[in-house]
Design a protein around this motif. Structure first.
Motif, PDB file in Angstrom:
ATOM      1  N   ARG A  94      15.763  83.452  56.997  1.00  0.00           N
ATOM      2  CA  ARG A  94      16.303  82.351  56.199  1.00  0.00           C
ATOM      3  C   ARG A  94      17.821  82.472  56.049  1.00  0.00           C
ATOM      4  NH1 ARG A  94      11.626  82.212  51.459  1.00  0.00           N
ATOM      5  NH2 ARG A  94      10.247  80.685  52.497  1.00  0.00           N
ATOM      6  N   THR A 122      20.642  79.822  57.597  1.00  0.00           N
ATOM      7  CA  THR A 122      21.702  79.198  56.796  1.00  0.00           C
ATOM      8  C   THR A 122      23.055  79.362  57.480  1.00  0.00           C
ATOM      9  OG1 THR A 122      20.496  79.601  54.734  1.00  0.00           O
ATOM     10  CG2 THR A 122      22.854  79.172  54.555  1.00  0.00           C
ATOM     11  N   SER A 161      19.250  72.935  58.439  1.00  0.00           N
ATOM     12  CA  SER A 161      18.815  72.403  57.157  1.00  0.00           C
ATOM     13  C   SER A 161      17.611  73.200  56.665  1.00  0.00           C
ATOM     14  CB  SER A 161      18.424  70.927  57.298  1.00  0.00           C
ATOM     15  OG  SER A 161      17.244  70.790  58.084  1.00  0.00           O
ATOM     16  N   HIS A 162      17.376  73.146  55.348  1.00  0.00           N
ATOM     17  CA  HIS A 162      16.266  73.927  54.792  1.00  0.00           C
ATOM     18  C   HIS A 162      14.939  73.535  55.435  1.00  0.00           C
ATOM     19  CE1 HIS A 162      13.811  76.077  51.898  1.00  0.00           C
ATOM     20  NE2 HIS A 162      13.104  74.972  51.711  1.00  0.00           N
ATOM     21  N   ARG A 163      14.709  72.245  55.573  1.00  0.00           N
ATOM     22  CA  ARG A 163      13.436  71.770  56.124  1.00  0.00           C
ATOM     23  C   ARG A 163      13.270  72.232  57.572  1.00  0.00           C
ATOM     24  NH1 ARG A 163      11.318  65.471  56.021  1.00  0.00           N
ATOM     25  NH2 ARG A 163       9.287  65.852  57.011  1.00  0.00           N
ATOM     26  N   HIS A 164      14.315  72.045  58.349  1.00  0.00           N
ATOM     27  CA  HIS A 164      14.262  72.457  59.756  1.00  0.00           C
ATOM     28  C   HIS A 164      14.108  73.965  59.869  1.00  0.00           C
ATOM     29  CE1 HIS A 164      16.394  72.680  63.944  1.00  0.00           C
ATOM     30  NE2 HIS A 164      15.090  72.863  64.040  1.00  0.00           N
ATOM     31  N   GLU A 213      12.721  76.101  57.772  1.00  0.00           N
ATOM     32  CA  GLU A 213      11.394  76.592  57.406  1.00  0.00           C
ATOM     33  C   GLU A 213      10.384  76.382  58.533  1.00  0.00           C
ATOM     34  OE1 GLU A 213      10.460  78.341  54.426  1.00  0.00           O
ATOM     35  OE2 GLU A 213      12.636  78.500  54.626  1.00  0.00           O
ATOM     36  N   SER A 214      10.434  75.216  59.171  1.00  0.00           N
ATOM     37  CA  SER A 214       9.488  74.957  60.262  1.00  0.00           C
ATOM     38  C   SER A 214       9.826  75.802  61.483  1.00  0.00           C
ATOM     39  CB  SER A 214       9.493  73.471  60.627  1.00  0.00           C
ATOM     40  OG  SER A 214      10.764  73.065  61.103  1.00  0.00           O
ATOM     41  N   ARG A 215      11.125  75.965  61.742  1.00  0.00           N
ATOM     42  CA  ARG A 215      11.550  76.761  62.901  1.00  0.00           C
ATOM     43  C   ARG A 215      11.181  78.229  62.706  1.00  0.00           C
ATOM     44  NH1 ARG A 215      12.342  76.912  68.248  1.00  0.00           N
ATOM     45  NH2 ARG A 215      14.209  78.072  68.877  1.00  0.00           N
TER      46      ARG A 215
END
Length: 318
Positions: free
Chosen positions: A105, A109, A114-117, A119-121
């Motif tokens: 994480r 950053t 982006s946070h959403r991208h 997390e999925s990545r």
């Protein structure tokens, strides 16, 4: 995106000054087209890791240019770093008291995801490198192989145009090595250019579209596996089994003008023998008549390992 993920032109690197300077690289030219894998081979101390460090902006060249996805990496190192991923391995590069997930994480950053991208990545990559279910453990509890898997995940977080892999399979178990090779193939298919240094010649043979051999800081050979084989003066292996190999017969075989190397292995009550050379045919064994009792014989092309060893041996011959 440039058609060349990496281009080194006339790159040199020396340490120190004047007569005390040590040259690590001398006039190195190489390129990694997008969507391809370049395998870099050579003995320890040849300059492979120095090449990777300059391509990754960790070292500046003393002379020459480095372009990463068309970006001048010397003048614009930050922009170049945004286009590449790096796996040097080892224990460095992570916050050991943080979990694998927390580390990824943090680096996501830094990469501007982006946070959403992110997390999925991250979830995708943890599964891809075999760390799903272990991501909340602190990195200090990871084995060497698990840390190497985490290095791989970190390197490809931002889908780089260039991936630099310096001995990436060190510390990996067979399953991890298999996953690494599958990941490399997927990245190549997606258009990523990959520079791979390795002592695992089977790995280079399976993955590399082209090869360069570096020795004493210079590129001494380049091309395909068959080009390396030709430079080593070999192209064929004849393997046969015999119950007895007399010293005089062995000497005669080794003296054959087309035989470059001979390897003998015990097999049951006899021997299994590889003849490595150029233009070899199973018919050559007929010349030894009754000296050899041959149980069976086969012929095949040389492997990259056999080609590389023959090339190195030839270069070491005055």
């Amino acid at each position: 995106m440039s058609t060349k993920a990496l281009e080194l032109v006339g790159v040199e690197r020396w340490f120190g000054h004047g007569s005390d300077a040590v040259h690590a690289l001398r006039s190195v030219d190489l390129e990694v087209p997008a969507g391809s894998v370049l395998g870099v081979l050579g003995p320890n101390g040849a300059g492979k890791t120095t090449t990777v460090k300059m391509a990754s902006t960790l070292l500046e060249p003393s002379r020459g240019s480095v372009l990463v996805d068309g970006i001048d990496a010397v003048r614009h190192p930050r922009a170049a770093r945004a286009r590449l991923g790096l796996v040097l391995g080892g224990d460095r590069g992570f916050y050991l008291r943080a979990s694998g997930l927390e580390n990824l994480r943090f680096f996501a950053t830094l990469a501007g995801l982006s946070h959403r991208h992110a997390e999925s990545r991250i979830a995708e990559l943890l599964d891809r490198v075999g760390l799903a279910g272990r991501e909340r453990q602190r990195v200090e509890t990871y084995s060497r192989g698990m840390r190497q898997r985490l290095h791989l995940a970190r390197a490809v977080l931002a889908a780089p145009a260039l991936l630099l892999l310096d001995e990436p399979s060190i510390g990996l178990d067979p399953e991890g090595t298999r996953d690494l090779r599958e990941l490399v193939r997927e990245l190549r298919a997606s258009g990523c250019g990959i520079l791979l240094t390795t002592h695992q010649l089977q790995e280079a043979d399976e993955l590399a579209d082209a090869l360069v051999v570096i020795d004493h800081g210079r590129v001494v050979s380049r091309g395909s596996a068959s080009d390396i084989a030709a430079a080593g003066g070999v192209d064929t292996v004849v393997t046969f089994a015999t119950r007895e190999l007399l010293p005089a017969t062995r000497a005669r075989i080794e003296a054959h003008p087309h035989v470059v190397d001979l390897d003998v292995r015990p097999r049951g009550n006899g021997h299994e023998i590889d003849l490595v050379g150029c233009g070899l045919d199973t018919d050559l064994l007929r010349a030894f008549g009754s000296e050899l009792r041959i149980d069976w014989v086969t012929r095949r092309p040389v492997t990259l390992e056999e080609a590389y060893l023959a090339f190195v041996a030839r270069r070491g011959t005055p």
